[in-house]
Design a protein around this motif. Sequence first.
Motif, PDB file in Angstrom:
ATOM      1  N   UNK A  15       0.668  -1.001  -0.018  1.00 16.67           N
ATOM      2  CA  UNK A  15       0.073   0.063  -0.108  1.00 16.67           C
ATOM      3  C   UNK A  15       0.857   1.113   0.086  1.00 16.67           C
ATOM      4  N   UNK A  16       0.578   2.143  -1.044  1.00 16.75           N
ATOM      5  CA  UNK A  16       1.421   3.138  -1.111  1.00 16.75           C
ATOM      6  C   UNK A  16       1.069   4.480   0.142  1.00 16.75           C
ATOM      7  N   UNK A  17       1.826   4.320   1.140  1.00 15.64           N
ATOM      8  CA  UNK A  17       1.300   5.120   2.075  1.00 15.64           C
ATOM      9  C   UNK A  17       1.914   6.551   1.922  1.00 15.64           C
ATOM     10  N   UNK A  18       2.906   6.748   1.316  1.00 19.28           N
ATOM     11  CA  UNK A  18       3.424   8.075   1.024  1.00 19.28           C
ATOM     12  C   UNK A  18       2.602   8.982   0.147  1.00 19.28           C
ATOM     13  N   UNK A  19       2.012   8.446  -0.719  1.00 19.19           N
ATOM     14  CA  UNK A  19       1.309   9.139  -1.786  1.00 19.19           C
ATOM     15  C   UNK A  19      -0.371   9.393  -1.166  1.00 19.19           C
ATOM     16  N   UNK A  20      -0.735   8.648  -0.254  1.00 28.10           N
ATOM     17  CA  UNK A  20      -1.766   8.688   0.579  1.00 28.10           C
ATOM     18  C   UNK A  20      -1.831   9.149   1.888  1.00 28.10           C
ATOM     19  N   UNK A  21      -0.639  10.066   2.167  1.00 28.44           N
ATOM     20  CA  UNK A  21      -0.746  10.656   3.217  1.00 28.44           C
ATOM     21  C   UNK A  21      -1.171  11.986   3.372  1.00 28.44           C
ATOM     22  N   UNK A  22      -1.915  12.376   4.319  1.00 25.59           N
ATOM     23  CA  UNK A  22      -2.426  13.825   4.200  1.00 25.59           C
ATOM     24  C   UNK A  22      -1.695  14.912   5.340  1.00 25.59           C
ATOM     25  N   UNK A  23      -1.380  14.218   6.309  1.00 28.14           N
ATOM     26  CA  UNK A  23      -0.363  14.998   7.145  1.00 28.14           C
ATOM     27  C   UNK A  23       0.409  14.149   7.978  1.00 28.14           C
ATOM     28  N   UNK A  24       1.614  14.653   8.214  1.00 27.16           N
ATOM     29  CA  UNK A  24       2.625  13.913   8.997  1.00 27.16           C
ATOM     30  C   UNK A  24       3.240  14.582  10.025  1.00 27.16           C
ATOM     31  N   UNK A  25       3.333  13.898  11.243  1.00 29.52           N
ATOM     32  CA  UNK A  25       3.943  14.570  12.226  1.00 29.52           C
ATOM     33  C   UNK A  25       5.188  13.676  13.020  1.00 29.52           C
ATOM     34  N   UNK A  26       6.324  14.128  13.049  1.00 30.49           N
ATOM     35  CA  UNK A  26       7.401  13.267  13.532  1.00 30.49           C
ATOM     36  C   UNK A  26       7.743  13.562  14.832  1.00 30.49           C
ATOM     37  N   UNK A  27       7.769  12.854  15.817  1.00 31.39           N
ATOM     38  CA  UNK A  27       8.205  13.058  17.092  1.00 31.39           C
ATOM     39  C   UNK A  27       9.649  12.226  17.304  1.00 31.39           C
ATOM     40  N   UNK A  28      10.466  13.142  17.868  1.00 31.37           N
ATOM     41  CA  UNK A  28      11.844  12.511  17.995  1.00 31.37           C
ATOM     42  C   UNK A  28      12.122  12.573  19.631  1.00 31.37           C
ATOM     43  N   UNK A  29      13.168  12.080  20.019  1.00 26.93           N
ATOM     44  CA  UNK A  29      13.372  11.932  21.682  1.00 26.93           C
ATOM     45  C   UNK A  29      13.260  13.376  22.107  1.00 26.93           C
ATOM     46  N   UNK A  34      10.559  17.124  26.040  1.00 26.17           N
ATOM     47  CA  UNK A  34       9.668  18.344  25.915  1.00 26.17           C
ATOM     48  C   UNK A  34       8.481  18.040  26.691  1.00 26.17           C
ATOM     49  N   UNK A  35       7.598  17.361  25.922  1.00 24.12           N
ATOM     50  CA  UNK A  35       6.384  17.032  25.941  1.00 24.12           C
ATOM     51  C   UNK A  35       5.882  16.208  27.317  1.00 24.12           C
ATOM     52  N   UNK A  36       6.725  15.382  27.651  1.00 18.63           N
ATOM     53  CA  UNK A  36       6.493  14.416  28.773  1.00 18.63           C
ATOM     54  C   UNK A  36       7.294  14.421  29.931  1.00 18.63           C
ATOM     55  N   UNK A  37       8.332  15.166  29.771  1.00 21.95           N
ATOM     56  CA  UNK A  37       9.312  15.397  30.782  1.00 21.95           C
ATOM     57  C   UNK A  37       9.883  13.980  31.062  1.00 21.95           C
ATOM     58  N   UNK A  38      10.391  13.428  29.956  1.00 21.39           N
ATOM     59  CA  UNK A  38      11.076  12.102  29.874  1.00 21.39           C
ATOM     60  C   UNK A  38      12.563  12.512  29.749  1.00 21.39           C
ATOM     61  N   UNK A  39      13.316  11.735  30.649  1.00 22.67           N
ATOM     62  CA  UNK A  39      14.936  12.041  30.792  1.00 22.67           C
ATOM     63  C   UNK A  39      15.377  11.571  29.453  1.00 22.67           C
ATOM     64  N   UNK A  40      16.239  12.474  28.671  1.00 22.10           N
ATOM     65  CA  UNK A  40      16.517  12.208  27.385  1.00 22.10           C
ATOM     66  C   UNK A  40      15.738  11.830  26.424  1.00 22.10           C
ATOM     67  N   UNK A  41      14.435  11.962  26.378  1.00 21.86           N
ATOM     68  CA  UNK A  41      13.248  11.570  25.656  1.00 21.86           C
ATOM     69  C   UNK A  41      13.149   9.913  25.484  1.00 21.86           C
ATOM     70  N   UNK A  42      13.491   9.384  26.604  1.00 22.26           N
ATOM     71  CA  UNK A  42      13.075   7.974  26.601  1.00 22.26           C
ATOM     72  C   UNK A  42      11.990   7.480  26.864  1.00 22.26           C
ATOM     73  N   UNK A  43      11.264   7.129  26.100  1.00 19.10           N
ATOM     74  CA  UNK A  43       9.726   6.725  26.377  1.00 19.10           C
ATOM     75  C   UNK A  43       9.491   5.421  27.157  1.00 19.10           C
ATOM     76  N   UNK A  44      10.778   4.770  27.422  1.00 15.33           N
ATOM     77  CA  UNK A  44      10.547   3.491  28.090  1.00 15.33           C
ATOM     78  C   UNK A  44      11.298   3.444  29.481  1.00 15.33           C
ATOM     79  N   UNK A  45      11.881   4.430  29.849  1.00 14.52           N
ATOM     80  CA  UNK A  45      12.405   4.652  31.086  1.00 14.52           C
ATOM     81  C   UNK A  45      13.661   3.849  31.399  1.00 14.52           C
ATOM     82  N   UNK A  46      14.150   3.564  32.659  1.00 18.08           N
ATOM     83  CA  UNK A  46      15.523   2.659  32.592  1.00 18.08           C
ATOM     84  C   UNK A  46      15.267   1.313  32.001  1.00 18.08           C
ATOM     85  N   UNK A  47      16.219   0.971  31.527  1.00 19.32           N
ATOM     86  CA  UNK A  47      16.150  -0.341  30.905  1.00 19.32           C
ATOM     87  C   UNK A  47      16.283  -1.409  31.788  1.00 19.32           C
ATOM     88  N   UNK A  48      15.840  -2.779  31.394  1.00 19.80           N
ATOM     89  CA  UNK A  48      16.083  -3.929  32.231  1.00 19.80           C
ATOM     90  C   UNK A  48      17.367  -4.765  31.987  1.00 19.80           C
TER      91      UNK A  48
END
Length: 102
Positions: A15-29, A34-48
């Motif tokens: 499926x051609x996602x690129x040409x069927x995309x209306x809007x695109x938002x890219x979140x980086x760490x 900034x959004x969630x006060x996550x240390x260095x943008x780590x969505x998973x917290x400390x590793x196991x």
Amino acid sequence: MANEIIEDLSRRTGYDIQSNTLSKTIYTPIEWEKMFSLYRGSGLGLAHGLNQIGAFRPANKDEYLNNVYYAGASTHPGTGLPIVVIGSRLVTEKITHEHPVI
Ligand SMILES: Cc1cc2nc3c(=O)[nH]c(=O)nc-3n(C[C@H](O)[C@H](O)[C@H](O)COP(=O)(O)OP(=O)(O)OC[C@H]3O[C@@H](n4cnc5c(N)ncnc54)[C@H](O)[C@@H]3O)c2cc1C
């Protein structure tokens, strides 16, 4: 990187996602931090990793303050929704045990 992921997904699904995309938002760490006060943008917290589990993981009770407790991914027992929920239950039990309402 986002374009490569979209291209790869398109190839795999046929499926051609690129040409069927209306809007695109890219979140980086950086946004995650900034959004969630996550240390260095780590969505998973400390590793196991071995040095961040069990007794090496931050405890649920503050080491100085007698009435401050912690729950969540970067504390004991660890990351992931089921584990975080179990952790919050353990903390609740600890609080009610250590500070019973008379
Ligand atoms: C992309 C991704 C996929 C995942 N997939 C899975 C999965 O399939 N299965 C699974 O079990 N786990 C998954 N996880 C992990 C799971 O989401 C986390 O382990 C879990 O949500 C952590 O719960 P938490 O309560 O510690 O933190 P969060 O759920 O992050 O909650 C913390 C909250 O505190 C808020 N906050 C931060 N700072 C402040 C402040 N100063 N004042 C007020 N509020 C604040 C944040 O906005 C946030 O709402 C995934 C995580 C990510 C990022």
